[in-house]
Design an enzyme around this catalytic site. Structure first.
Site, PDB file in Angstrom:
ATOM      1  N   ASN A  77       7.060   9.061   8.809  1.00 50.32           N
ATOM      2  CA  ASN A  77       5.668   9.119   9.257  1.00 50.32           C
ATOM      3  C   ASN A  77       5.503   8.182  10.447  1.00 50.32           C
ATOM      4  OD1 ASN A  77       2.933   9.128   9.569  1.00 50.32           O
ATOM      5  ND2 ASN A  77       2.449   8.188   7.586  1.00 50.32           N
ATOM      6  N   LYS A  79       2.980   7.721  12.177  1.00 53.43           N
ATOM      7  CA  LYS A  79       1.585   7.233  12.254  1.00 53.43           C
ATOM      8  C   LYS A  79       1.104   7.378  13.716  1.00 53.43           C
ATOM      9  CE  LYS A  79       2.428   4.517   8.171  1.00 53.43           C
ATOM     10  NZ  LYS A  79       2.080   3.403   7.331  1.00 53.43           N
ATOM     11  N   HIS A 161      -2.878  10.071   2.708  1.00 49.19           N
ATOM     12  CA  HIS A 161      -2.271   8.770   3.004  1.00 49.19           C
ATOM     13  C   HIS A 161      -3.334   7.678   2.841  1.00 49.19           C
ATOM     14  CE1 HIS A 161      -0.330   5.473   5.028  1.00 49.19           C
ATOM     15  NE2 HIS A 161       0.814   6.129   4.878  1.00 49.19           N
ATOM     16  N   GLU A 163      -4.028   5.170   4.471  1.00 51.64           N
ATOM     17  CA  GLU A 163      -4.756   4.783   5.695  1.00 51.64           C
ATOM     18  C   GLU A 163      -5.921   5.729   5.960  1.00 51.64           C
ATOM     19  OE1 GLU A 163      -1.211   4.632   8.046  1.00 51.64           O
ATOM     20  OE2 GLU A 163      -0.615   2.824   6.965  1.00 51.64           O
ATOM     21  N   GLU A 231       2.800   5.410  -2.824  1.00 54.96           N
ATOM     22  CA  GLU A 231       2.813   4.340  -1.835  1.00 54.96           C
ATOM     23  C   GLU A 231       1.846   3.239  -2.240  1.00 54.96           C
ATOM     24  OE1 GLU A 231       4.301   6.182   2.141  1.00 54.96           O
ATOM     25  OE2 GLU A 231       2.144   6.042   2.150  1.00 54.96           O
ATOM     26  N   GLY A 237       3.725  -1.394   5.357  1.00 59.42           N
ATOM     27  CA  GLY A 237       3.739  -2.145   6.622  1.00 59.42           C
ATOM     28  C   GLY A 237       3.704  -3.651   6.447  1.00 59.42           C
ATOM     29  N   SER A 277       7.356  -0.158   3.153  1.00 55.86           N
ATOM     30  CA  SER A 277       8.369  -1.098   3.650  1.00 55.86           C
ATOM     31  C   SER A 277       9.807  -0.701   3.298  1.00 55.86           C
ATOM     32  CB  SER A 277       8.067  -2.520   3.157  1.00 55.86           C
ATOM     33  OG  SER A 277       6.824  -2.954   3.688  1.00 55.86           O
TER      34      SER A 277
HETATM   35  O1  LIG Z   1       3.778   6.723   5.354  1.00 51.66           O
HETATM   36  C1  LIG Z   1       4.495   5.733   5.280  1.00 51.66           C
HETATM   37  C2  LIG Z   1       4.074   4.564   4.574  1.00 51.66           C
HETATM   38  O2  LIG Z   1       2.759   4.238   4.837  1.00 51.66           O
HETATM   39  C3  LIG Z   1       5.017   3.409   4.645  1.00 51.66           C
HETATM   40  O3  LIG Z   1       4.891   2.718   5.853  1.00 51.66           O
HETATM   41  P1  LIG Z   1       5.934   1.504   6.134  1.00 51.66           P
HETATM   42  O4  LIG Z   1       7.297   2.067   5.880  1.00 51.66           O
HETATM   43  O5  LIG Z   1       5.706   1.126   7.561  1.00 51.66           O
HETATM   44  O6  LIG Z   1       5.584   0.424   5.169  1.00 51.66           O
END
Ligand SMILES: O=C[C@H](O)COP(=O)(O)O
Length: 316
Positions: A77, A79, A161, A163, A231, A237, A277
């Protein structure tokens, strides 16, 4: 029609059934139809025996079929990250990498890059939108429809998600509606769920995830186009990955929820990914957990190390 209502047909003893079928019938008659004793089996007519056979075979198949292996899945992803040049670099890197052929890979760039990525990326790798709206078209400024995705050969979407749930205030209902519309039109969904730090500390993780699942269940009936991504929000993150046992515990709870509330088949077949993460160092151990079927990777999917995460199952 119940067995006791059957009155026609020859007596079972007149039938030339193979011995193993007889043996299986005797074995299962007490467990499948507890209201019919073994004695009644020996006195039932032909059509009753046909019913026994059908139920026995069904039961036999259910209890003896090998569990279908779930294909390992890694989603990237991006983002709201990347530029024309950086995304081109990621695509080139993936096209030239040696990826585990047993892992399904899907990457999700921002919508402005979807079509370019789809056209330039190896066709074995899927491409996902990061959102889709539940209306087919019309005056919905800023939204994108399922039909538009399909028209651009995008057959995946990430929905729910955290977010979008938290920053953009998407409710369980909105996420479920979007998932319903997408899957019914043939777009597969990486459906995300997970708890906040406060919820984890309050001990309500399973409750929170179950509520999100219950909303989804109330809108969909076909689970074959859904991959679940667990998640924990506190791990996204932050560099603070859930421990393997924390992740496995929630994944197992999700699978148990599916078995109890949907079906054993859906529980067995649905991939449950971990996200939060994940990197090339921690993915190997997480990938060994029985209920972790892959990852949804954020930050690390923008780096060459994403290839190592795709190949996590090959790590010793
Ligand atoms: O969609 C992915 C997740 O939100 C994980 O994000 P991350 O690997 O940057 O922690």
């Amino acid at each position: 029609m119940s067995c006791s209502e059957v009155t026609r047909g020859p007596h079972w003893a007149e039938l030339r059934l193979p011995l193993h079928v007889h043996a299986m019938l005797s074995y299962f008659s007490g467990t499948i139809l507890p209201n019919l004793s073994k004695r009644s089996y020996f006195t039932q007519p032909h059509s009753d025996i046909a019913l026994y056979i059908s139920l026995s075979l069904k039961r036999y198949h259910h209890t003896h079929s090998p569990i279908m292996a779930r294909t390992f899945f890694v989603g990237g992803n991006f983002k709201m990250n990347g530029s024309n040049s950086s995304i081109k670099e990621i695509v080139n890197n993936l096209n030239n990498a040696s990826l585990d052929p047993n892992t399904e890979v899907v990457v999700s760039p921002p919508s402005i890059f979807l079509q370019t990525v789809r056209e330039s990326l190896n066709k074995k790798i899927g491409v996902a939108a990061q959102n889709v709206f539940y209306k087919p078209n019309g005056a919905y400024t800023g939204e994108i429809s399922v039909e538009q995705l399909k028209d651009s050969n995008i057959d995946w979407a990430i929905l729910g998600h955290s977010e979008r749930r938290t920053i953009l205030k998407e409710s369980d209902e909105t996420v479920s509606l979007k998932t319903k519309v997408a899957t019914e039109a043939g777009v597969s969904v990486i459906w995300c769920c997970g708890e906040s730090l406060e919820e984890r500390e309050a001990g309500t993780t399973i409750e929170v995830v179950s509520k999100q699942l219950a909303s989804l269940k109330s809108h969909i009936s076909d689970w074959s186009r859904i991959v679940i991504a667990y998640e924990p929000i506190w791990a996204i993150g932050t560099g603070k990955v859930a421990t393997t046992s924390q992740a496995q515990e929630v994944h197992k709870a999700i699978r148990d929820w599916l078995a109890k509330n949907v079906s054993d088949k859906v529980a067995e077949e649905t991939r449950i990914l971990y996200g939060g993460s994940v990197n090339e160092k921690n993915c190997g151990e997480l990938a060994q957990q029985p209920d972790i079927d892959g990852f949804l990777v954020g930050g690390a999917s923008l780096k060459p190390a994403f290839v190592d995460i795709v190949n996590a199952k090959q790590q010793k």
